[in-house]
Design a protein around this motif. Structure first.
Motif, PDB file in Angstrom:
ATOM      1  N   GLU A 197      -3.072 -10.684   0.431  1.00 23.18           N
ATOM      2  CA  GLU A 197      -3.520 -10.558  -0.961  1.00 23.18           C
ATOM      3  C   GLU A 197      -3.210 -11.822  -1.756  1.00 23.18           C
ATOM      4  OE1 GLU A 197      -1.933  -8.286  -4.951  1.00 23.18           O
ATOM      5  OE2 GLU A 197      -1.682  -7.278  -3.011  1.00 23.18           O
ATOM      6  N   THR A 198      -2.000 -12.368  -1.548  1.00 23.85           N
ATOM      7  CA  THR A 198      -1.582 -13.558  -2.293  1.00 23.85           C
ATOM      8  C   THR A 198      -2.405 -14.776  -1.909  1.00 23.85           C
ATOM      9  OG1 THR A 198       0.675 -12.692  -2.423  1.00 23.85           O
ATOM     10  CG2 THR A 198       0.373 -15.042  -2.853  1.00 23.85           C
ATOM     11  N   LEU A 199      -2.652 -14.950  -0.624  1.00 26.86           N
ATOM     12  CA  LEU A 199      -3.417 -16.110  -0.168  1.00 26.86           C
ATOM     13  C   LEU A 199      -4.833 -16.098  -0.718  1.00 26.86           C
ATOM     14  CD1 LEU A 199      -2.236 -16.387   3.556  1.00 26.86           C
ATOM     15  CD2 LEU A 199      -1.465 -17.710   1.581  1.00 26.86           C
ATOM     16  N   VAL A 200      -5.380 -14.912  -0.860  1.00 27.48           N
ATOM     17  CA  VAL A 200      -6.728 -14.798  -1.450  1.00 27.48           C
ATOM     18  C   VAL A 200      -6.664 -15.093  -2.943  1.00 27.48           C
ATOM     19  CG1 VAL A 200      -8.593 -13.200  -2.013  1.00 27.48           C
ATOM     20  CG2 VAL A 200      -7.568 -13.186   0.280  1.00 27.48           C
ATOM     21  N   ARG A 201      -5.649 -14.525  -3.621  1.00 27.90           N
ATOM     22  CA  ARG A 201      -5.558 -14.679  -5.068  1.00 27.90           C
ATOM     23  C   ARG A 201      -5.345 -16.135  -5.493  1.00 27.90           C
ATOM     24  NH1 ARG A 201      -2.027 -10.642  -8.740  1.00 27.90           N
ATOM     25  NH2 ARG A 201      -3.543  -9.246  -7.733  1.00 27.90           N
ATOM     26  N   ILE A 202      -4.556 -16.883  -4.724  1.00 31.59           N
ATOM     27  CA  ILE A 202      -4.303 -18.277  -5.103  1.00 31.59           C
ATOM     28  C   ILE A 202      -5.374 -19.227  -4.567  1.00 31.59           C
ATOM     29  CG2 ILE A 202      -1.818 -17.869  -5.234  1.00 31.59           C
ATOM     30  CD1 ILE A 202      -1.507 -19.306  -2.568  1.00 31.59           C
ATOM     31  N   GLY A 203      -6.367 -18.658  -3.891  1.00 31.85           N
ATOM     32  CA  GLY A 203      -7.482 -19.469  -3.424  1.00 31.85           C
ATOM     33  C   GLY A 203      -7.222 -20.229  -2.141  1.00 31.85           C
ATOM     34  N   LEU A 238       6.086 -14.552  -2.892  1.00 34.46           N
ATOM     35  CA  LEU A 238       4.675 -14.199  -3.028  1.00 34.46           C
ATOM     36  C   LEU A 238       4.367 -13.684  -4.437  1.00 34.46           C
ATOM     37  CD1 LEU A 238       4.004 -12.409   0.394  1.00 34.46           C
ATOM     38  CD2 LEU A 238       3.445 -14.757  -0.255  1.00 34.46           C
ATOM     39  N   SER A 239       5.279 -12.884  -4.960  1.00 37.16           N
ATOM     40  CA  SER A 239       5.069 -12.375  -6.323  1.00 37.16           C
ATOM     41  C   SER A 239       5.048 -13.512  -7.332  1.00 37.16           C
ATOM     42  CB  SER A 239       6.165 -11.368  -6.689  1.00 37.16           C
ATOM     43  OG  SER A 239       6.074 -10.213  -5.875  1.00 37.16           O
ATOM     44  N   ALA A 240       5.931 -14.505  -7.142  1.00 40.20           N
ATOM     45  CA  ALA A 240       5.943 -15.655  -8.034  1.00 40.20           C
ATOM     46  C   ALA A 240       4.653 -16.444  -7.915  1.00 40.20           C
ATOM     47  CB  ALA A 240       7.148 -16.547  -7.700  1.00 40.20           C
ATOM     48  N   ALA A 241       4.151 -16.585  -6.685  1.00 37.94           N
ATOM     49  CA  ALA A 241       2.897 -17.310  -6.476  1.00 37.94           C
ATOM     50  C   ALA A 241       1.735 -16.599  -7.156  1.00 37.94           C
ATOM     51  CB  ALA A 241       2.616 -17.454  -4.989  1.00 37.94           C
ATOM     52  N   GLN A 242       1.835 -15.290  -7.285  1.00 36.63           N
ATOM     53  CA  GLN A 242       0.776 -14.519  -7.953  1.00 36.63           C
ATOM     54  C   GLN A 242       0.915 -14.538  -9.469  1.00 36.63           C
ATOM     55  OE1 GLN A 242       1.287 -10.662  -6.066  1.00 36.63           O
ATOM     56  NE2 GLN A 242      -0.411 -11.055  -4.652  1.00 36.63           N
ATOM     57  N   GLY A 243       1.975 -15.152  -9.964  1.00 37.67           N
ATOM     58  CA  GLY A 243       2.169 -15.227 -11.407  1.00 37.67           C
ATOM     59  C   GLY A 243       2.949 -14.076 -11.985  1.00 37.67           C
ATOM     60  N   PRO A 247       8.973 -19.139 -14.954  1.00 34.97           N
ATOM     61  CA  PRO A 247      10.218 -19.892 -15.143  1.00 34.97           C
ATOM     62  C   PRO A 247      11.029 -19.437 -16.343  1.00 34.97           C
ATOM     63  CG  PRO A 247       8.396 -21.375 -14.669  1.00 34.97           C
ATOM     64  CD  PRO A 247       7.806 -20.027 -14.906  1.00 34.97           C
ATOM     65  N   GLU A 248      10.344 -18.840 -17.338  1.00 37.94           N
ATOM     66  CA  GLU A 248      11.040 -18.440 -18.554  1.00 37.94           C
ATOM     67  C   GLU A 248      12.140 -17.416 -18.298  1.00 37.94           C
ATOM     68  OE1 GLU A 248       7.801 -18.847 -18.303  1.00 37.94           O
ATOM     69  OE2 GLU A 248       7.617 -20.610 -19.617  1.00 37.94           O
ATOM     70  N   ARG A 249      12.020 -16.686 -17.183  1.00 33.58           N
ATOM     71  CA  ARG A 249      13.020 -15.650 -16.925  1.00 33.58           C
ATOM     72  C   ARG A 249      14.398 -16.239 -16.613  1.00 33.58           C
ATOM     73  NH1 ARG A 249      13.370 -13.827 -11.322  1.00 33.58           N
ATOM     74  NH2 ARG A 249      12.358 -15.316  -9.945  1.00 33.58           N
ATOM     75  N   PHE A 250      14.457 -17.562 -16.326  1.00 31.16           N
ATOM     76  CA  PHE A 250      15.727 -18.203 -16.030  1.00 31.16           C
ATOM     77  C   PHE A 250      16.357 -18.849 -17.266  1.00 31.16           C
ATOM     78  CE2 PHE A 250      13.399 -18.593 -11.919  1.00 31.16           C
ATOM     79  CZ  PHE A 250      14.192 -17.714 -11.195  1.00 31.16           C
ATOM     80  N   VAL A 251      15.610 -18.877 -18.388  1.00 28.55           N
ATOM     81  CA  VAL A 251      16.132 -19.466 -19.600  1.00 28.55           C
ATOM     82  C   VAL A 251      17.119 -18.522 -20.257  1.00 28.55           C
ATOM     83  CG1 VAL A 251      15.554 -20.373 -21.885  1.00 28.55           C
ATOM     84  CG2 VAL A 251      13.986 -20.764 -19.946  1.00 28.55           C
ATOM     85  N   ARG A 252      18.336 -19.017 -20.529  1.00 35.45           N
ATOM     86  CA  ARG A 252      19.350 -18.168 -21.117  1.00 35.45           C
ATOM     87  C   ARG A 252      19.034 -17.893 -22.590  1.00 35.45           C
ATOM     88  NH1 ARG A 252      24.814 -21.218 -20.007  1.00 35.45           N
ATOM     89  NH2 ARG A 252      25.496 -19.586 -21.471  1.00 35.45           N
ATOM     90  N   SER A 253      19.415 -16.722 -23.043  1.00 29.65           N
ATOM     91  CA  SER A 253      19.120 -16.301 -24.406  1.00 29.65           C
ATOM     92  C   SER A 253      19.814 -17.191 -25.437  1.00 29.65           C
ATOM     93  CB  SER A 253      19.548 -14.840 -24.628  1.00 29.65           C
ATOM     94  OG  SER A 253      20.944 -14.703 -24.335  1.00 29.65           O
ATOM     95  N   ASP A 254      21.025 -17.702 -25.121  1.00 31.07           N
ATOM     96  CA  ASP A 254      21.737 -18.525 -26.095  1.00 31.07           C
ATOM     97  C   ASP A 254      21.024 -19.865 -26.271  1.00 31.07           C
ATOM     98  OD1 ASP A 254      22.342 -19.345 -23.557  1.00 31.07           O
ATOM     99  OD2 ASP A 254      24.437 -19.792 -23.971  1.00 31.07           O
ATOM    100  N   THR A 255      20.332 -20.349 -25.219  1.00 31.90           N
ATOM    101  CA  THR A 255      19.579 -21.594 -25.306  1.00 31.90           C
ATOM    102  C   THR A 255      18.409 -21.395 -26.239  1.00 31.90           C
ATOM    103  OG1 THR A 255      20.203 -22.162 -23.057  1.00 31.90           O
ATOM    104  CG2 THR A 255      18.335 -23.341 -24.001  1.00 31.90           C
ATOM    105  N   LEU A 256      17.737 -20.246 -26.134  1.00 33.13           N
ATOM    106  CA  LEU A 256      16.584 -19.954 -27.015  1.00 33.13           C
ATOM    107  C   LEU A 256      17.039 -19.882 -28.466  1.00 33.13           C
ATOM    108  CD1 LEU A 256      14.746 -17.235 -24.871  1.00 33.13           C
ATOM    109  CD2 LEU A 256      14.049 -19.618 -25.250  1.00 33.13           C
ATOM    110  N   GLU A 257      18.218 -19.309 -28.710  1.00 34.28           N
ATOM    111  CA  GLU A 257      18.690 -19.193 -30.092  1.00 34.28           C
ATOM    112  C   GLU A 257      18.977 -20.578 -30.685  1.00 34.28           C
ATOM    113  OE1 GLU A 257      22.076 -16.708 -29.837  1.00 34.28           O
ATOM    114  OE2 GLU A 257      20.947 -14.887 -29.376  1.00 34.28           O
TER     115      GLU A 257
END
Length: 259
Positions: A197-203, A238-243, A247-257
């Motif tokens: 599924e992933t190989l098809v989705r990413i072309g 594979l899930s990451a390759a599918q979008g 990367p935002e999930r690794f940004v710490r909340s205190d950095t965003l503040e």
């Protein structure tokens, strides 16, 4: 069997004859201890074990401390039922000749009954013919005939390893891997469906013409035999390759503040 192996190894003494450099004595002690050998006898060494010997022993200080120092070969070989001399070159003298594995097996077999010795000579000239005449067998390490220079400590390491290998074989000791929790057949099928599924989705692949690719990928991952954790990692990629992962999930909340 392990206790018996330890007892047999303790009856095998390495006898160094007129060693010139004390560092080589230390290096031999290190080679011995790494293979479970503990009996070191020195015959008229040019230098007694010193700071250089301790440095080269790298933790085998106890072997140096217990090493016997003898004025003559007779004392160093006292009580031995078998003596094998290491010869760096094939001699014209007709003497029973062993390769290292055979030498190790004979030493170990006789050590089950009593004391045995492996004798190594001077760095520059090895053992004299008179010294070799005290041996029941000679052992020769088959080196490159164009460059057969082998340091006494290196020779000791080769022979010590062969003794250890033979002892482990007798004891039935083998290296074992920790059992792996391999992915099940159904888990692998779920992964292959996700992969396709992933190989098809990413072309990357054409859904109408991907059978050969799919078979090759199956062969690849079947050879690897991933465990459950590894399969979870692959599916996360594979899930990451599918979008589905960003990367935002690794940004710490205190950095965003602070931003």
């Amino acid at each position: 069997m392990i206790d018996q192996m330890t007892e047999s190894l303790a009856r095998i003494r390495f006898v160094l004859v007129e060693t010139t450099h004390s560092g080589n004595i230390g290096a031999v002690a290190r080679a011995m201890k790494t293979m479970g050998l503990s009996r070191l006898e020195l015959v008229a060494p040019r230098q007694r074990p010193d700071a250089e010997a301790l440095a080269r022993a790298s933790g085998a200080d106890d072997l140096l401390a217990r090493a016997g120092i003898h004025e003559n070969l007779t004392d160093a070989l006292a009580g031995c039922r078998l003596v094998v001399g290491a010869s760096a070159r094939l001699r014209s003298i007709e003497w029973p000749l062993l390769e290292p594995p055979e030498c190790a097996e004979r030493l170990l077999a006789e050590a089950g009954e009593g004391e045995v010795a492996l004798m190594l000579g001077r760095e520059s000239s090895g053992l004299t013919n008179d010294e070799l005449a005290r041996c029941h067998f000679l052992v020769h390490i088959p080196t490159n005939p164009d460059f057969s220079s082998l340091n006494v400590a290196a020779a000791a390491q080769v022979l010590a390893y062969e003794i250890r290998r033979a002892a482990r074989a007798v004891a039935g000791e083998r290296l074992t891997e920790t059992p792996r929790d391999l992915a099940t057949a159904e888990a692998m099928e779920g992964f292959y469906a996700h992969l396709t599924e992933t190989l098809v989705r990413i072309g990357f692949s054409d859904p109408e013409q991907s059978r050969t690719l799919t078979r090759r990928l199956r062969r690849l991952f079947n050879r690897a035999q991933p465990d459950r954790v590894e399969l979870n990692i692959l599916r996360g990629i594979l899930s990451a390759a599918q979008g589905r992962k960003t990367p935002e999930r690794f940004v710490r909340s205190d950095t965003l503040e602070q931003d």
